[in-house]
Design a protein around this motif. Structure first.
Motif, PDB file in Angstrom:
ATOM      1  N   TYR A  28       0.787  -1.185   0.074  1.00 21.13           N
ATOM      2  CA  TYR A  28       0.032   0.017  -0.017  1.00 21.13           C
ATOM      3  C   TYR A  28       0.998   1.270   0.095  1.00 21.13           C
ATOM      4  O   TYR A  28       1.998   1.374   0.313  1.00 21.13           O
ATOM      5  CB  TYR A  28      -0.692  -0.219   1.106  1.00 21.13           C
ATOM      6  N   ASP A  29       0.228   2.226  -0.384  1.00 19.10           N
ATOM      7  CA  ASP A  29       1.032   3.433  -0.386  1.00 19.10           C
ATOM      8  C   ASP A  29       0.980   4.277   1.018  1.00 19.10           C
ATOM      9  O   ASP A  29      -0.136   4.915   1.332  1.00 19.10           O
ATOM     10  CB  ASP A  29       0.350   4.469  -1.592  1.00 19.10           C
ATOM     11  N   THR A  30       1.935   4.220   1.744  1.00 21.62           N
ATOM     12  CA  THR A  30       1.913   4.689   3.054  1.00 21.62           C
ATOM     13  C   THR A  30       1.237   6.182   3.151  1.00 21.62           C
ATOM     14  O   THR A  30       0.778   6.720   4.290  1.00 21.62           O
ATOM     15  CB  THR A  30       3.250   4.684   3.763  1.00 21.62           C
ATOM     16  N   VAL A  33      -2.849   5.682   2.051  1.00 21.36           N
ATOM     17  CA  VAL A  33      -3.483   4.338   2.688  1.00 21.36           C
ATOM     18  C   VAL A  33      -4.559   4.779   3.841  1.00 21.36           C
ATOM     19  O   VAL A  33      -4.044   5.676   4.542  1.00 21.36           O
ATOM     20  CB  VAL A  33      -2.820   3.172   3.167  1.00 21.36           C
ATOM     21  N   HIS A  34      -5.625   4.354   3.849  1.00 23.33           N
ATOM     22  CA  HIS A  34      -6.653   4.704   4.922  1.00 23.33           C
ATOM     23  C   HIS A  34      -6.196   4.110   6.121  1.00 23.33           C
ATOM     24  O   HIS A  34      -5.535   2.890   6.317  1.00 23.33           O
ATOM     25  CB  HIS A  34      -8.116   4.046   4.782  1.00 23.33           C
ATOM     26  N   THR A  37      -7.280   0.723   6.866  1.00 24.94           N
ATOM     27  CA  THR A  37      -6.654  -0.390   5.758  1.00 24.94           C
ATOM     28  C   THR A  37      -5.513  -0.914   6.437  1.00 24.94           C
ATOM     29  O   THR A  37      -5.130  -1.895   6.526  1.00 24.94           O
ATOM     30  CB  THR A  37      -6.645   0.153   4.442  1.00 24.94           C
ATOM     31  N   ARG A  38      -4.673   0.121   6.879  1.00 27.01           N
ATOM     32  CA  ARG A  38      -3.332  -0.487   7.442  1.00 27.01           C
ATOM     33  C   ARG A  38      -3.695  -1.109   8.882  1.00 27.01           C
ATOM     34  O   ARG A  38      -3.002  -2.291   9.070  1.00 27.01           O
ATOM     35  CB  ARG A  38      -2.320   0.785   7.947  1.00 27.01           C
ATOM     36  N   ASP A 277     -10.627  -0.207   0.160  1.00 21.86           N
ATOM     37  CA  ASP A 277      -9.501  -0.090  -1.167  1.00 21.86           C
ATOM     38  C   ASP A 277      -9.796  -1.477  -2.011  1.00 21.86           C
ATOM     39  O   ASP A 277      -9.511  -2.545  -1.307  1.00 21.86           O
ATOM     40  CB  ASP A 277      -7.895  -0.281  -0.381  1.00 21.86           C
TER      41      ASP A 277
END
Length: 427
Positions: A28-30, A33-34, A37-38, A277
């Motif tokens: 994921y794009d740090t 990212v929600h 989601t993380r 996502d």
């Protein structure tokens, strides 16, 4: 409508193995990212690690070769699932260890809060609220460390507006004699099915946090950062003991296997139902279809070997998914009512009620001798920046002594709350 995994068709096991390129997923794009989601990624990595560890221990405790082979085939797929989930977390250059740590602590806070709010057993609810306040404080301590490390980001950029960052039960007071971290166990026959799912979720999550800090805690070069990870990692071990002792110790290995697979089905279904996502949602859907088949395999083994019906064990499905969501008001209520609690055997009592000479004070005097990293990180932040780092969106802290203008010395909270019996040597 309830979701019943025993009534669904999964992917046949022989079709579940994937190539290295399939497992080496795009992280994921740090920056995009929600936060939740993380959180889901961190949680499900821990759930898959627990599944693998359980299966390996089962393998070591059975002589049935055919059963070992069943376990091994399912375990190999679950190891692949763990890799796919864990590889969603970016590498060090995009999201370093302290940033991931903030995510771990947000998981601990909002996951435990949701489970406590949805726990039907009053004793277990208290167990979860007790641990919740400690992880809430860890988030605050790590957030101050992240600021000191000059990371370029503040913790609120990782957690978003969903989770406040402010003191919980101060970590200095969380260090208890090992005898006081064991809780009363449930029994599978009498427990609510949601209670079983809740306890297994917290064991998986806290175990993964413990493992992560055991692995990355010695990576920083700053002695204070190393010390902070060391101190909080020890509390995470306490939390694993705290939660796992709630599980039924008399289950058979096969019953436990069915419960593990059912647990994974519930959480992958929960992630699928709540993920925002689309790419990662597809991974949750794929893994859910795999776990439905794993549950069928475990249920068949339970029936063949022990003559027991898995449907009678796990029920007719799940009424609601586990949801990562804002818990600010609930947390403030729990902090205001329970911040002074500690444990004595399997019960929870205000620190002020411990008798003089209680083992708690001896343990405190031993581990806190020479300074306490979780206090020192706040002191250093005040020294370097003139204040401490907080992210409070709902007003002043609900406990006056824990506000920024409250006592700043390490025993100040003891004095402010009127606690008796804390020896000067405890700091």
């Amino acid at each position: 409508m309830p979701f019943n995994p025993l009534a669904e068709r999964g992917i046949p096991l022989e079709r579940q193995f994937r190539s290295w390129s399939e497992l080496n997923v795009q992280p994921y794009d740090t920056r995009d990212v929600h936060p939740y989601t993380r959180c889901r990624v961190i949680l499900m990595n821990g759930v898959e690690v627990e599944a693998a560890m359980f299966s390996h221990n089962f393998n070591r405790n059975t002589g049935d070769v055919e059963l070992k082979q069943r376990l091994q085939r399912v375990r190999r797929v679950e190891q692949q699932q763990q890799k796919a989930v864990n590889w969603l977390i970016p590498g060090e250059a995009q999201e370093n260890a302290i940033e991931v740590t903030i995510g771990y602590e947000q998981v601990a806070v909002d996951l435990t809060a949701w489970l406590a709010r949805h726990e039907p057993d009053p004793y277990l609810k208290q167990v979860y609220e007790f641990g919740l306040l400690e992880d809430f404080d860890h988030l605050y301590r790590y957030a101050n460390l992240m600021d000191l490390m000059g990371n370029g980001r503040r913790a609120e950029e990782i957690t978003g507006s969903y989770t406040e960052i402010t003191p919980g039960r101060p970590t200095i007071f969380e260090h208890r004699d090992p005898s006081d971290d064991i809780r009363r166990p449930m029994t599978v026959q009498a427990a609510h099915r949601q209670s079983i799912l809740n306890a297994m979720t917290l064991v998986s999550a806290e175990q993964q946090t413990m493992n992560y800090y055991m692995t990355v805690g010695n990576r920083p070069t700053d002695p204070l950062a190393r010390a902070l990870y060391l101190e909080i990692a020890e509390i995470e071990e306490q939390h694993v003991s705290h939660y796992e002792s709630c599980l039924d110790p008399n289950m058979s290995w096969l019953t436990n296997w069915v419960l593990h697979e059912n647990h994974e089905c519930w959480l992958y279904w929960s992630c699928f139902e709540t993920e925002v996502d689309p790419r990662i949602k597809a991974i949750w859907e794929l893994h859910l279809a795999m776990e439905i088949e794993h549950l069928r395999i475990a249920a068949r083994a339970l029936e063949e070997i022990e003559g027991k019906d898995a449907a009678a064990l796990i029920g007719a499905g799940y009424d609601a998914p586990m949801t990562f969501e804002e818990n600010k008001a609930y947390l403030r209520e729990v902090v205001s009512q329970q911040v002074e609690l500690t444990a004595w055997d399997s019960e929870f009592v205000p620190i002020q009620q411990l008798p003089e000479g209680h083992r708690y004070f001896e343990y405190q005097a031993t581990v806190n001798a020479g300074g306490v990293p979780t206090e020192q990180v706040i002191e250093r932040h005040r020294a370097e920046f003139g204040d401490e780092y907080r992210f409070e969106t709902e007003g002043p802290h609900p406990v006056a002594p824990l506000r920024p203008e409250g006592p700043h010395d390490e025993l100040g909270y003891w004095r402010a709350t009127g606690a008796q019996g804390a020896p000067a040597a405890s700091v």
